[in-house]
Design a protein around this motif. Sequence first.
Motif, PDB file in Angstrom:
ATOM      1  N   ASP A 252       0.828  -1.215   0.000  1.00 20.57           N
ATOM      2  CA  ASP A 252       0.000   0.000   0.000  1.00 20.57           C
ATOM      3  C   ASP A 252       0.859   1.260   0.000  1.00 20.57           C
ATOM      4  O   ASP A 252       0.495   2.283   0.594  1.00 20.57           O
ATOM      5  CB  ASP A 252      -0.952   0.025   1.214  1.00 20.57           C
ATOM      6  N   HIS A 253       1.995   1.167  -0.643  1.00 22.86           N
ATOM      7  CA  HIS A 253       2.930   2.290  -0.680  1.00 22.86           C
ATOM      8  C   HIS A 253       3.837   2.107  -1.891  1.00 22.86           C
ATOM      9  O   HIS A 253       4.446   1.050  -2.066  1.00 22.86           O
ATOM     10  CB  HIS A 253       3.770   2.324   0.605  1.00 22.86           C
ATOM     11  N   GLU A 254       3.909   3.123  -2.728  1.00 23.92           N
ATOM     12  CA  GLU A 254       4.739   3.029  -3.928  1.00 23.92           C
ATOM     13  C   GLU A 254       5.934   3.965  -3.823  1.00 23.92           C
ATOM     14  O   GLU A 254       5.792   5.150  -3.547  1.00 23.92           O
ATOM     15  CB  GLU A 254       3.928   3.388  -5.189  1.00 23.92           C
ATOM     16  N   SER A 255       7.112   3.410  -4.004  1.00 21.82           N
ATOM     17  CA  SER A 255       8.340   4.188  -4.066  1.00 21.82           C
ATOM     18  C   SER A 255       9.387   3.320  -4.753  1.00 21.82           C
ATOM     19  O   SER A 255       9.139   2.146  -5.049  1.00 21.82           O
ATOM     20  CB  SER A 255       8.810   4.610  -2.670  1.00 21.82           C
ATOM     21  N   GLN A 256      10.557   3.870  -4.962  1.00 22.79           N
ATOM     22  CA  GLN A 256      11.604   3.115  -5.652  1.00 22.79           C
ATOM     23  C   GLN A 256      12.348   2.233  -4.647  1.00 22.79           C
ATOM     24  O   GLN A 256      13.487   2.489  -4.278  1.00 22.79           O
ATOM     25  CB  GLN A 256      12.568   4.061  -6.374  1.00 22.79           C
ATOM     26  N   LYS A 257      11.676   1.168  -4.246  1.00 18.77           N
ATOM     27  CA  LYS A 257      12.245   0.233  -3.269  1.00 18.77           C
ATOM     28  C   LYS A 257      13.282  -0.647  -3.952  1.00 18.77           C
ATOM     29  O   LYS A 257      12.989  -1.274  -4.968  1.00 18.77           O
ATOM     30  CB  LYS A 257      11.138  -0.596  -2.637  1.00 18.77           C
ATOM     31  N   GLU A 258      14.473  -0.716  -3.355  1.00 14.37           N
ATOM     32  CA  GLU A 258      15.577  -1.415  -4.009  1.00 14.37           C
ATOM     33  C   GLU A 258      16.284  -2.423  -3.105  1.00 14.37           C
ATOM     34  O   GLU A 258      17.141  -3.162  -3.580  1.00 14.37           O
ATOM     35  CB  GLU A 258      16.609  -0.397  -4.516  1.00 14.37           C
ATOM     36  N   GLY A 259      15.972  -2.447  -1.804  1.00 14.86           N
ATOM     37  CA  GLY A 259      16.695  -3.343  -0.910  1.00 14.86           C
ATOM     38  C   GLY A 259      15.797  -4.004   0.115  1.00 14.86           C
ATOM     39  O   GLY A 259      14.886  -3.374   0.658  1.00 14.86           O
ATOM     40  N   ILE A 260      16.063  -5.291   0.391  1.00 15.43           N
ATOM     41  CA  ILE A 260      15.312  -6.011   1.417  1.00 15.43           C
ATOM     42  C   ILE A 260      16.243  -7.006   2.103  1.00 15.43           C
ATOM     43  O   ILE A 260      17.125  -7.595   1.469  1.00 15.43           O
ATOM     44  CB  ILE A 260      14.078  -6.741   0.822  1.00 15.43           C
ATOM     45  N   CYS A 261      16.073  -7.168   3.417  1.00 17.57           N
ATOM     46  CA  CYS A 261      16.822  -8.183   4.163  1.00 17.57           C
ATOM     47  C   CYS A 261      15.982  -8.599   5.369  1.00 17.57           C
ATOM     48  O   CYS A 261      15.072  -7.886   5.784  1.00 17.57           O
ATOM     49  CB  CYS A 261      18.189  -7.658   4.609  1.00 17.57           C
ATOM     50  N   PHE A 262      16.288  -9.758   5.930  1.00 17.08           N
ATOM     51  CA  PHE A 262      15.553 -10.257   7.092  1.00 17.08           C
ATOM     52  C   PHE A 262      16.151  -9.731   8.388  1.00 17.08           C
ATOM     53  O   PHE A 262      17.376  -9.684   8.552  1.00 17.08           O
ATOM     54  CB  PHE A 262      15.572 -11.785   7.122  1.00 17.08           C
ATOM     55  N   ASN A 266      10.431 -13.602  10.644  1.00 17.50           N
ATOM     56  CA  ASN A 266       9.112 -13.055  10.319  1.00 17.50           C
ATOM     57  C   ASN A 266       9.118 -11.561  10.009  1.00 17.50           C
ATOM     58  O   ASN A 266       8.058 -10.980   9.796  1.00 17.50           O
ATOM     59  CB  ASN A 266       8.142 -13.321  11.479  1.00 17.50           C
ATOM     60  N   THR A 267      10.285 -10.952  10.017  1.00 16.41           N
ATOM     61  CA  THR A 267      10.368  -9.502   9.858  1.00 16.41           C
ATOM     62  C   THR A 267      11.443  -9.134   8.843  1.00 16.41           C
ATOM     63  O   THR A 267      12.528  -9.712   8.864  1.00 16.41           O
ATOM     64  CB  THR A 267      10.699  -8.818  11.202  1.00 16.41           C
ATOM     65  N   VAL A 268      11.128  -8.178   7.974  1.00 19.81           N
ATOM     66  CA  VAL A 268      12.115  -7.717   6.996  1.00 19.81           C
ATOM     67  C   VAL A 268      12.308  -6.207   7.093  1.00 19.81           C
ATOM     68  O   VAL A 268      11.406  -5.469   7.507  1.00 19.81           O
ATOM     69  CB  VAL A 268      11.704  -8.076   5.546  1.00 19.81           C
ATOM     70  N   TYR A 269      13.501  -5.774   6.714  1.00 20.34           N
ATOM     71  CA  TYR A 269      13.792  -4.359   6.522  1.00 20.34           C
ATOM     72  C   TYR A 269      13.786  -4.069   5.030  1.00 20.34           C
ATOM     73  O   TYR A 269      14.208  -4.905   4.222  1.00 20.34           O
ATOM     74  CB  TYR A 269      15.163  -3.999   7.100  1.00 20.34           C
ATOM     75  N   ILE A 270      13.325  -2.871   4.670  1.00 17.67           N
ATOM     76  CA  ILE A 270      13.245  -2.453   3.269  1.00 17.67           C
ATOM     77  C   ILE A 270      13.807  -1.041   3.141  1.00 17.67           C
ATOM     78  O   ILE A 270      13.579  -0.197   4.018  1.00 17.67           O
ATOM     79  CB  ILE A 270      11.776  -2.494   2.774  1.00 17.67           C
ATOM     80  N   THR A 271      14.541  -0.780   2.066  1.00 18.47           N
ATOM     81  CA  THR A 271      15.031   0.572   1.785  1.00 18.47           C
ATOM     82  C   THR A 271      14.519   1.039   0.432  1.00 18.47           C
ATOM     83  O   THR A 271      14.243   0.234  -0.457  1.00 18.47           O
ATOM     84  CB  THR A 271      16.570   0.621   1.767  1.00 18.47           C
ATOM     85  N   ASP A 272      14.385   2.350   0.281  1.00 18.12           N
ATOM     86  CA  ASP A 272      14.056   2.915  -1.031  1.00 18.12           C
ATOM     87  C   ASP A 272      14.983   4.084  -1.359  1.00 18.12           C
ATOM     88  O   ASP A 272      15.519   4.745  -0.468  1.00 18.12           O
ATOM     89  CB  ASP A 272      12.588   3.334  -1.141  1.00 18.12           C
ATOM     90  N   GLU A 273      15.193   4.291  -2.659  1.00 18.82           N
ATOM     91  CA  GLU A 273      15.986   5.411  -3.135  1.00 18.82           C
ATOM     92  C   GLU A 273      15.159   6.692  -3.052  1.00 18.82           C
ATOM     93  O   GLU A 273      13.935   6.657  -2.970  1.00 18.82           O
ATOM     94  CB  GLU A 273      16.398   5.204  -4.597  1.00 18.82           C
TER      95      GLU A 273
END
Length: 288
Positions: A252-262, A266-273
């Motif tokens: 429910d959120h649009e951005s230039q997401k480029e990175g993911i890690c655990f 059960n939980t992930v971190y996400i980064t966007d440019e």
Amino acid sequence: PNYMILKFSKRLFIILLFTNCSVNYGQLKKVAHLQSDLEEVSGVEMTNDGDKFYMMNDGGNHPRLYVVNEKGKIDKTIYVEGKNEDWEDLTKDASGNVYIGDFGNNRNKRKDLKIYKLAANDLNTGKNVTPQKIEFSFPNQKKFPPKKKNRYFDVESFFHHNGYLYLFTKSRVKKDYGRTDLYKIPATVGKHEAQYINTFTTCDKSDCWITSAAISPNGKKVVLLSHENVWQFTNFKGDDFLSGKMTKFDLDHESQKEGICFKDNNTVYITDEKAHGEGRNLYVFLLD
């Protein structure tokens, strides 16, 4: 005088309103706004101690690996002896060695696809690291570039698992943007021919491009990231991670997401440019 008071009160109300209103990040929870040096952050991985992050920028930027704290500030800059042709993703192995994927290939014409391996000891002790090189090619790519209808050899996503590096391609073919092919190569120095495993299609829009991938600490979950979604795979057979059960999470959120890690199983971190004046954030997302 009363008019002036009312006018002032109105302005103060508006200021307070905008100060206190929260930005809607959909299903994501914002952890931090990243330091400006990470304008084009393209990969994220947790450090071995689990309380900081490795991050890097994508192609055209300096060949640097950053150690970032939970407040989004850079604690350490590691200079990598190698060119940032098109760095796209980060991963690490159980020993703490870090791998940087220099395999971005927008035009499908590169013959120098490689992964830099940074030894754990070097990362802990030095600020200048000379990496080892893991080179690879695709057995089914015969032309550089191939015809537009066959441009399936861009890569932005990978992770390490049991001595192998698993690559997820990014399609450059119109009306087939959601296709990702899974390959694997040994996580050892040398030149390797990637071994094809399976194919998965998310959808047919460019927003469905796979931009990062990760595997959970227990090895039972794999996640793929796009600008708007996370795809989770479980109950797969062996290392065919695209088999088994698939669950799609709409962020429910649009951005230039480029990175993911655990963070954990059960939980992930996400980064966007940063793009269009927004982004350059670190988020956390809970998987069901």
